[in-house]
Design a protein around this motif. Structure first.
Motif, PDB file in Angstrom:
ATOM      1  N   GLY A 164      35.138  46.708  43.310  1.00  0.00           N
ATOM      2  CA  GLY A 164      35.100  48.027  42.682  1.00  0.00           C
ATOM      3  C   GLY A 164      36.465  48.516  42.237  1.00  0.00           C
ATOM      4  O   GLY A 164      36.610  49.102  41.157  1.00  0.00           O
ATOM      5  N   LEU A 165      37.494  48.259  43.053  1.00  0.00           N
ATOM      6  CA  LEU A 165      38.840  48.699  42.682  1.00  0.00           C
ATOM      7  C   LEU A 165      39.353  47.967  41.445  1.00  0.00           C
ATOM      8  O   LEU A 165      40.112  48.537  40.658  1.00  0.00           O
ATOM      9  CB  LEU A 165      39.800  48.491  43.859  1.00  0.00           C
ATOM     10  N   GLY A 166      38.964  46.702  41.274  1.00  0.00           N
ATOM     11  CA  GLY A 166      39.374  45.966  40.077  1.00  0.00           C
ATOM     12  C   GLY A 166      38.840  46.612  38.810  1.00  0.00           C
ATOM     13  O   GLY A 166      39.569  46.767  37.816  1.00  0.00           O
ATOM     14  N   ALA A 167      37.553  47.001  38.846  1.00  0.00           N
ATOM     15  CA  ALA A 167      36.965  47.674  37.688  1.00  0.00           C
ATOM     16  C   ALA A 167      37.593  49.049  37.487  1.00  0.00           C
ATOM     17  O   ALA A 167      37.906  49.460  36.349  1.00  0.00           O
ATOM     18  CB  ALA A 167      35.457  47.796  37.885  1.00  0.00           C
ATOM     19  N   TYR A 168      37.809  49.783  38.574  1.00  0.00           N
ATOM     20  CA  TYR A 168      38.403  51.120  38.476  1.00  0.00           C
ATOM     21  C   TYR A 168      39.814  51.062  37.908  1.00  0.00           C
ATOM     22  O   TYR A 168      40.188  51.864  37.030  1.00  0.00           O
ATOM     23  CB  TYR A 168      38.412  51.764  39.857  1.00  0.00           C
ATOM     24  N   ALA A 169      40.608  50.117  38.385  1.00  0.00           N
ATOM     25  CA  ALA A 169      41.982  49.993  37.884  1.00  0.00           C
ATOM     26  C   ALA A 169      41.994  49.667  36.391  1.00  0.00           C
ATOM     27  O   ALA A 169      42.839  50.172  35.644  1.00  0.00           O
ATOM     28  CB  ALA A 169      42.722  48.911  38.667  1.00  0.00           C
ATOM     29  N   ALA A 170      41.051  48.826  35.946  1.00  0.00           N
ATOM     30  CA  ALA A 170      40.983  48.501  34.513  1.00  0.00           C
ATOM     31  C   ALA A 170      40.650  49.734  33.687  1.00  0.00           C
ATOM     32  O   ALA A 170      41.234  49.957  32.613  1.00  0.00           O
ATOM     33  CB  ALA A 170      39.934  47.415  34.288  1.00  0.00           C
ATOM     34  N   VAL A 171      39.721  50.558  34.186  1.00  0.00           N
ATOM     35  CA  VAL A 171      39.372  51.797  33.487  1.00  0.00           C
ATOM     36  C   VAL A 171      40.585  52.710  33.403  1.00  0.00           C
ATOM     37  O   VAL A 171      40.886  53.285  32.341  1.00  0.00           O
ATOM     38  CB  VAL A 171      38.209  52.514  34.212  1.00  0.00           C
ATOM     39  N   ARG A 172      41.308  52.829  34.502  1.00  0.00           N
ATOM     40  CA  ARG A 172      42.466  53.710  34.538  1.00  0.00           C
ATOM     41  C   ARG A 172      43.572  53.234  33.587  1.00  0.00           C
ATOM     42  O   ARG A 172      44.161  54.033  32.848  1.00  0.00           O
ATOM     43  CB  ARG A 172      43.010  53.774  35.971  1.00  0.00           C
ATOM     44  N   LEU A 173      43.842  51.954  33.575  1.00  0.00           N
ATOM     45  CA  LEU A 173      44.897  51.417  32.714  1.00  0.00           C
ATOM     46  C   LEU A 173      44.514  51.521  31.243  1.00  0.00           C
ATOM     47  O   LEU A 173      45.361  51.822  30.387  1.00  0.00           O
ATOM     48  CB  LEU A 173      45.175  49.958  33.091  1.00  0.00           C
ATOM     49  N   ALA A 174      43.257  51.257  30.935  1.00  0.00           N
ATOM     50  CA  ALA A 174      42.803  51.382  29.549  1.00  0.00           C
ATOM     51  C   ALA A 174      42.871  52.837  29.092  1.00  0.00           C
ATOM     52  O   ALA A 174      43.254  53.132  27.948  1.00  0.00           O
ATOM     53  CB  ALA A 174      41.385  50.843  29.402  1.00  0.00           C
ATOM     54  N   ASN A 175      42.540  53.763  29.987  1.00  0.00           N
ATOM     55  CA  ASN A 175      42.615  55.181  29.655  1.00  0.00           C
ATOM     56  C   ASN A 175      44.056  55.630  29.429  1.00  0.00           C
ATOM     57  O   ASN A 175      44.324  56.575  28.663  1.00  0.00           O
ATOM     58  CB  ASN A 175      41.987  56.011  30.776  1.00  0.00           C
ATOM     59  N   GLY A 215      44.666  45.181  35.949  1.00  0.00           N
ATOM     60  CA  GLY A 215      43.968  45.876  37.018  1.00  0.00           C
ATOM     61  C   GLY A 215      43.782  44.984  38.240  1.00  0.00           C
ATOM     62  O   GLY A 215      43.973  45.419  39.378  1.00  0.00           O
ATOM     63  N   ALA A 216      43.424  43.712  38.013  1.00  0.00           N
ATOM     64  CA  ALA A 216      43.271  42.769  39.127  1.00  0.00           C
ATOM     65  C   ALA A 216      44.604  42.545  39.828  1.00  0.00           C
ATOM     66  O   ALA A 216      44.666  42.464  41.062  1.00  0.00           O
ATOM     67  CB  ALA A 216      42.695  41.455  38.614  1.00  0.00           C
ATOM     68  N   LEU A 217      45.690  42.444  39.063  1.00  0.00           N
ATOM     69  CA  LEU A 217      47.014  42.269  39.660  1.00  0.00           C
ATOM     70  C   LEU A 217      47.426  43.504  40.466  1.00  0.00           C
ATOM     71  O   LEU A 217      48.043  43.381  41.533  1.00  0.00           O
ATOM     72  CB  LEU A 217      48.044  41.986  38.565  1.00  0.00           C
ATOM     73  N   ALA A 218      47.062  44.684  39.961  1.00  0.00           N
ATOM     74  CA  ALA A 218      47.387  45.919  40.695  1.00  0.00           C
ATOM     75  C   ALA A 218      46.652  45.969  42.032  1.00  0.00           C
ATOM     76  O   ALA A 218      47.218  46.381  43.049  1.00  0.00           O
ATOM     77  CB  ALA A 218      47.022  47.134  39.840  1.00  0.00           C
ATOM     78  N   VAL A 219      45.391  45.527  42.027  1.00  0.00           N
ATOM     79  CA  VAL A 219      44.628  45.510  43.276  1.00  0.00           C
ATOM     80  C   VAL A 219      45.214  44.484  44.242  1.00  0.00           C
ATOM     81  O   VAL A 219      45.284  44.717  45.454  1.00  0.00           O
ATOM     82  CB  VAL A 219      43.140  45.219  42.989  1.00  0.00           C
ATOM     83  N   ALA A 220      45.646  43.336  43.714  1.00  0.00           N
ATOM     84  CA  ALA A 220      46.286  42.327  44.567  1.00  0.00           C
ATOM     85  C   ALA A 220      47.545  42.897  45.212  1.00  0.00           C
ATOM     86  O   ALA A 220      47.807  42.672  46.412  1.00  0.00           O
ATOM     87  CB  ALA A 220      46.622  41.083  43.746  1.00  0.00           C
ATOM     88  N   ALA A 221      48.327  43.651  44.437  1.00  0.00           N
ATOM     89  CA  ALA A 221      49.527  44.280  44.994  1.00  0.00           C
ATOM     90  C   ALA A 221      49.162  45.306  46.068  1.00  0.00           C
ATOM     91  O   ALA A 221      49.821  45.398  47.117  1.00  0.00           O
ATOM     92  CB  ALA A 221      50.329  44.945  43.877  1.00  0.00           C
ATOM     93  N   PHE A 270      42.622  39.483  44.774  1.00  0.00           N
ATOM     94  CA  PHE A 270      42.843  39.351  43.333  1.00  0.00           C
ATOM     95  C   PHE A 270      41.599  38.783  42.643  1.00  0.00           C
ATOM     96  O   PHE A 270      41.165  39.286  41.603  1.00  0.00           O
ATOM     97  CB  PHE A 270      44.040  38.449  43.056  1.00  0.00           C
ATOM     98  N   GLY A 271      41.005  37.729  43.226  1.00  0.00           N
ATOM     99  CA  GLY A 271      39.841  37.117  42.602  1.00  0.00           C
ATOM    100  C   GLY A 271      38.664  38.065  42.516  1.00  0.00           C
ATOM    101  O   GLY A 271      38.001  38.157  41.473  1.00  0.00           O
ATOM    102  N   CYS A 272      38.389  38.787  43.601  1.00  0.00           N
ATOM    103  CA  CYS A 272      37.271  39.727  43.586  1.00  0.00           C
ATOM    104  C   CYS A 272      37.541  40.889  42.632  1.00  0.00           C
ATOM    105  O   CYS A 272      36.622  41.390  41.965  1.00  0.00           O
ATOM    106  CB  CYS A 272      37.000  40.242  44.998  1.00  0.00           C
ATOM    107  N   ALA A 273      38.797  41.334  42.555  1.00  0.00           N
ATOM    108  CA  ALA A 273      39.146  42.397  41.615  1.00  0.00           C
ATOM    109  C   ALA A 273      38.981  41.924  40.174  1.00  0.00           C
ATOM    110  O   ALA A 273      38.485  42.666  39.312  1.00  0.00           O
ATOM    111  CB  ALA A 273      40.581  42.855  41.860  1.00  0.00           C
ATOM    112  N   ALA A 274      39.387  40.685  39.895  1.00  0.00           N
ATOM    113  CA  ALA A 274      39.199  40.129  38.547  1.00  0.00           C
ATOM    114  C   ALA A 274      37.719  40.037  38.218  1.00  0.00           C
ATOM    115  O   ALA A 274      37.303  40.313  37.082  1.00  0.00           O
ATOM    116  CB  ALA A 274      39.857  38.753  38.465  1.00  0.00           C
ATOM    117  N   ALA A 275      36.892  39.647  39.207  1.00  0.00           N
ATOM    118  CA  ALA A 275      35.445  39.577  38.985  1.00  0.00           C
ATOM    119  C   ALA A 275      34.883  40.960  38.667  1.00  0.00           C
ATOM    120  O   ALA A 275      34.032  41.113  37.777  1.00  0.00           O
ATOM    121  CB  ALA A 275      34.755  38.988  40.216  1.00  0.00           C
ATOM    122  N   GLY A 276      35.354  41.985  39.391  1.00  0.00           N
ATOM    123  CA  GLY A 276      34.899  43.343  39.105  1.00  0.00           C
ATOM    124  C   GLY A 276      35.302  43.814  37.721  1.00  0.00           C
ATOM    125  O   GLY A 276      34.513  44.452  37.006  1.00  0.00           O
TER     126      GLY A 276
END
Length: 362
Positions: A87-98, A110-116, A234-240
């Motif tokens: 869920g955080l991977g998808a949320y981070a992507a929405v936030r960065l795109a916005n 977004g996936a890299l941000a969640v990994a961090a 990171f992998g699960c965030a990328a999947a999200g």
């Protein structure tokens, strides 16, 4: 004194054993896998839109299965809260795109941000063991869900959309998402393969078998666990994030649902936990079941649960684990095996003087 013929036990002792990792079967399997991955890269040129979408879904499932198995199957860290990273991977992507980032780079960023983010989380979570770790991860997922709901951009459970994707026509978006999902799956798959064949992979399996014993012989337990924890995050965030690209809409209740971890559990248990090939087989099987029975709703989910319990009780090694145990076949070996060379055993029936080279191997 007359010389007596060596006994069978003597022949066994004289047989040199060799430690192997690569076999002709393994080399052939790796070559076929690479060829299949190249074929999948070209598949959209001949497949219709429906199959491209379905294969994209399969790639995402395979990513989830590989990541959960790497953490639980090889490091022994069983999580029931990995939907937090999905869920955080998808949320981070929405936030960065916005914030103005182009949508597809935003998925990866977004996936890299969640990994961090998972690095400081790991300092708390990885001090827990067994059931405590599993429950701690579930609490983390629930907390992440609540915090995302507080973001005014998300509008609570109403959610939002990755509107920036609308700048691409449907065909371009479909192909870009397909190739990105394939690239992430292939990259993570080979990354896990190489990692498990390294000293770190051996350390992780020692930690899984007995963490205290591993620490007593010099294994750096926490750094090894942290590495695989961050990789799985990171992998699960990328999947999200990729799932967001396929559906466009983001609703926290959907992305932070425990069903995602249930899917990971099902794929890994059925395929074979602690094997490299098992999660891939489990993802393909789950994909097939969902394709044919997913429309049945609650019955489908109950059926998945029943099958998972039956496998845990009666086939705990999973399909590939049971097959590997019975046949000894390893297509993608990540460990070592001890094999005997039969030729020296035959020579032991008529002993001859050892050569310097043979003495050097003794």
């Amino acid at each position: 004194m007359p010389r007596t013929a060596p006994s069978q036990d003597d022949a066994i002792r004289l047989t040199p054993w060799r430690v192997e990792r690569w076999t002709p079967t393994a080399r052939t399997s790796v070559a076929l896998l690479v060829a299949a991955q190249l074929g999948l890269a070209l598949a959209p040129l001949v497949l219709d839109a429906g199959w491209v979408d379905r294969l994209t879904t399969l790639f995402i499932y395979a990513i989830l299965a590989l990541m959960w198995n790497a953490l639980a199957g090889y490091a022994g860290q069983v999580s029931v809260g990995h939907q937090a990273f999905f869920g955080l991977g998808a949320y981070a992507a929405v936030r960065l795109a916005n914030a103005g980032m182009s949508p597809y780079p935003a998925l990866l960023a977004g996936a890299l941000a969640v990994a961090a983010l998972s690095i400081p989380i790991s300092y708390l979570m990885l001090r827990l063991r067994g059931g405590e770790f599993a429950i701690g991860m579930w609490v983390l997922a629930a907390l992440a869900h609540l915090l995302v709901n507080l973001d005014t951009l998300i509008q609570g459970e109403t959610g939002t959309s990755l509107i920036a994707l609308q700048q691409y026509d449907p065909g371009t978006r479909r192909l870009t998402t397909y190739w990105m999902a394939l690239a992430v799956m292939v990259a993570l798959g080979w990354c896990v393969f190489v990692l498990l064949r390294s000293r770190t992979g051996v350390a992780l399996q020692a930690i899984r078998d007995d963490e205290d014993a591993a620490a007593s012989v010099g294994v750096r337990v926490l750094p090894a666990k942290r590495l695989i924890f961050v990789l799985s995050a990171f992998g699960c965030a990328a999947a999200g994030a990729l799932w967001l690209a396929t559906s466009v809409t983001f609703q926290p209740k959907t992305y932070f649902s425990v069903q995602w971890t249930a899917y990971m559990l099902f794929m890994v248990l059925v395929g074979g936990i602690g094997t490299y090939e098992g999660p891939i087989i489990g993802a393909a099987l789950f994909f097939a079941i969902e394709t044919f029975f997913g429309a049945t709703g609650v019955t489908y989910l109950i059926g998945l649960g029943v099958v998972a319990v039956l496998f845990a009780l009666f086939l705990p090694k999973g399909l590939w684990g049971e097959f590997e145990q019975r046949t000894g076949l390893q297509l993608l070996p990540v460990g070592y095996r001890l094999n005997a060379d039969p030729a020296p055993a035959r020579r032991s029936q008529a002993p001859t003087r050892s050569t310097p080279l043979e003495n050097s191997h003794a």
